[in-house]
Enzyme design. Sequence first.
Site, PDB file in Angstrom:
ATOM      1  N   ASN A   7       0.881  -1.177   0.000  1.00 63.09           N
ATOM      2  CA  ASN A   7       0.000   0.000   0.000  1.00 63.09           C
ATOM      3  C   ASN A   7       0.911   1.218   0.000  1.00 63.09           C
ATOM      4  O   ASN A   7       1.437   1.616   1.044  1.00 63.09           O
ATOM      5  CB  ASN A   7      -0.889  -0.049   1.254  1.00 63.09           C
ATOM      6  CG  ASN A   7      -1.871   1.109   1.298  1.00 63.09           C
ATOM      7  OD1 ASN A   7      -1.822   2.022   0.473  1.00 63.09           O
ATOM      8  ND2 ASN A   7      -2.759   1.082   2.272  1.00 63.09           N
ATOM      9  N   ARG A  89      -2.468  -2.058  -3.575  1.00 60.97           N
ATOM     10  CA  ARG A  89      -3.689  -1.278  -3.388  1.00 60.97           C
ATOM     11  C   ARG A  89      -3.609  -0.063  -4.315  1.00 60.97           C
ATOM     12  O   ARG A  89      -2.613   0.673  -4.297  1.00 60.97           O
ATOM     13  CB  ARG A  89      -3.786  -0.807  -1.940  1.00 60.97           C
ATOM     14  CG  ARG A  89      -4.955   0.111  -1.743  1.00 60.97           C
ATOM     15  CD  ARG A  89      -5.046   0.577  -0.311  1.00 60.97           C
ATOM     16  NE  ARG A  89      -6.228   1.386  -0.139  1.00 60.97           N
ATOM     17  CZ  ARG A  89      -6.246   2.596   0.422  1.00 60.97           C
ATOM     18  NH1 ARG A  89      -5.127   3.128   0.880  1.00 60.97           N
ATOM     19  NH2 ARG A  89      -7.358   3.255   0.533  1.00 60.97           N
ATOM     20  N   HIS A 178     -13.083   2.621  -0.080  1.00 62.41           N
ATOM     21  CA  HIS A 178     -13.050   1.520   0.909  1.00 62.41           C
ATOM     22  C   HIS A 178     -13.627   0.232   0.316  1.00 62.41           C
ATOM     23  O   HIS A 178     -14.109  -0.641   1.048  1.00 62.41           O
ATOM     24  CB  HIS A 178     -13.870   1.852   2.178  1.00 62.41           C
ATOM     25  CG  HIS A 178     -13.349   2.998   2.985  1.00 62.41           C
ATOM     26  ND1 HIS A 178     -14.188   3.942   3.561  1.00 62.41           N
ATOM     27  CD2 HIS A 178     -12.085   3.349   3.334  1.00 62.41           C
ATOM     28  CE1 HIS A 178     -13.459   4.822   4.233  1.00 62.41           C
ATOM     29  NE2 HIS A 178     -12.183   4.488   4.102  1.00 62.41           N
ATOM     30  N   ARG A 237     -13.183  15.115   7.813  1.00 59.20           N
ATOM     31  CA  ARG A 237     -13.942  15.487   6.604  1.00 59.20           C
ATOM     32  C   ARG A 237     -15.385  15.803   6.978  1.00 59.20           C
ATOM     33  O   ARG A 237     -15.977  15.119   7.818  1.00 59.20           O
ATOM     34  CB  ARG A 237     -13.935  14.348   5.583  1.00 59.20           C
ATOM     35  CG  ARG A 237     -12.575  14.006   5.030  1.00 59.20           C
ATOM     36  CD  ARG A 237     -12.692  13.019   3.870  1.00 59.20           C
ATOM     37  NE  ARG A 237     -11.406  12.434   3.562  1.00 59.20           N
ATOM     38  CZ  ARG A 237     -11.140  11.128   3.605  1.00 59.20           C
ATOM     39  NH1 ARG A 237     -12.092  10.252   3.902  1.00 59.20           N
ATOM     40  NH2 ARG A 237      -9.936  10.682   3.321  1.00 59.20           N
ATOM     41  N   GLU A 381      -8.333  -5.584   4.904  1.00 62.53           N
ATOM     42  CA  GLU A 381      -8.144  -5.201   3.496  1.00 62.53           C
ATOM     43  C   GLU A 381      -6.943  -5.911   2.882  1.00 62.53           C
ATOM     44  O   GLU A 381      -6.973  -6.305   1.716  1.00 62.53           O
ATOM     45  CB  GLU A 381      -7.981  -3.680   3.390  1.00 62.53           C
ATOM     46  CG  GLU A 381      -9.283  -2.965   3.736  1.00 62.53           C
ATOM     47  CD  GLU A 381      -9.127  -1.475   3.924  1.00 62.53           C
ATOM     48  OE1 GLU A 381      -9.109  -0.780   2.912  1.00 62.53           O
ATOM     49  OE2 GLU A 381      -9.039  -1.008   5.075  1.00 62.53           O
TER      50      GLU A 381
END
Length: 394
Positions: A7, A89, A178, A237, A381
């Site tokens: 990643n 990823r 996601h 956010r 993940e």
Amino acid sequence: MNVLVINAGSSSLKYQLMDPQTGDVSAKGLCERIGIDGRLTHKVGDNKVVKEIPMPTHGEAIASVMEALVDAEIGVIKSVSEIDAVGHRVVHGGNKFADSCVIDESVIKGIEDCIPLGPLHNPANLLGITACQKLMPTTPQVAVFDTAFHMTMAPKAYRYAIPTEYYEKDAIRRYGFHGTSHKYVARRTAELIGQTEFKMVNCHLGNGSSMAAIMNGKCQDTTMGLTPLAGVPMGTRSGDIDAGVVQFICNNYNMSVNDCLNMLNKKSGVLALSGNLSSDFRDLEDGAKNGNADCALAREKFCYEVAKYVGAYAAAMNGIDVITFTAGVGENDGGVRAAVCEYLGYLGVKIDPEKNNCRGKEVKISTDDSKVQVWIVPTNEELMIAQDTAELVK
Ligand code: AMP
């Protein structure tokens, strides 16, 4: 089989060497400060080694990972040739990638074409890919996209109600993120409940949060949009916001659109609601317990918006059978789960406070007479990336 999961970010890179069948992780770690000075943290079981290694580019970072993996003392393999495949990823696959794929020239070009949609992440993901290709030219490389799982959405879910030219010319639409986590949790939930045909809402609640409406394993809708700014409020956010607010703030504070979006991405969410106290839900919980009304509001607003989306998705799918909670907040914060489920009594959702009093475990927290099963399903993940990679190269 050994799959190396990578990643790559702009100045950091996480890795795990794992067996996709068992999920066993033989080594994992992190390269930090790439392009600045360079630090490798390598973990094998409970042993952790930290080394300062110059990393002017991602190339040196990946090389230091390889060296650590084959090292006589801290390594777990004898030679790099024992790595059967590498899974990367990749954040934005635009509308080009509806699934993971083996990387070739055309895939690289496709990821490059998606840079305007993922300007912060895709270039870094590409640096990780090209560095691995150089160091392991004969090892198959696979790209696993954060957006791919959501490509089963229908136009009514992914189109924005704005002039068509922006969709046709610029591919502006809802993508969602996601996806690897939502896919993992959807598959794992099917195994846990022993069914393949059911309607679920997965609540991936972490520092970044998104939710997905999933029917028979396929994504129907999701809260994030063209970018990860949309949906429920997050750590920093804002989540969904009237675009008119952007115009108002830019005009009245003489701010550029970029600066305004920076504020909405990095200085908003529960951090802003808590009076800039913290974006971490543990701090908000402590604050609320100690009578801080802003912290209490931040948590209340978050849970309210999550519950609203569960209701919206119950309508979108004409019912729901399962609600799952995952990621840092979803797996660990029993108070958030309880407050969300409290709103959903009208759907027949009932949770058992004792079962809900747990962290980070696969557990059904709904009562036996609840009309909707509620589960905590910790996400993984990296395992999903490793499994997709193994599937494609076997
Ligand atoms: P993630 O983005 O999935 O890594 O989630 C990170 C967030 O999870 C942190 O910012 C915290 O807000 C939250 N978190 C992690 N551990 C806990 C915990 N034990 N209780 C409540 N929230 C937690």
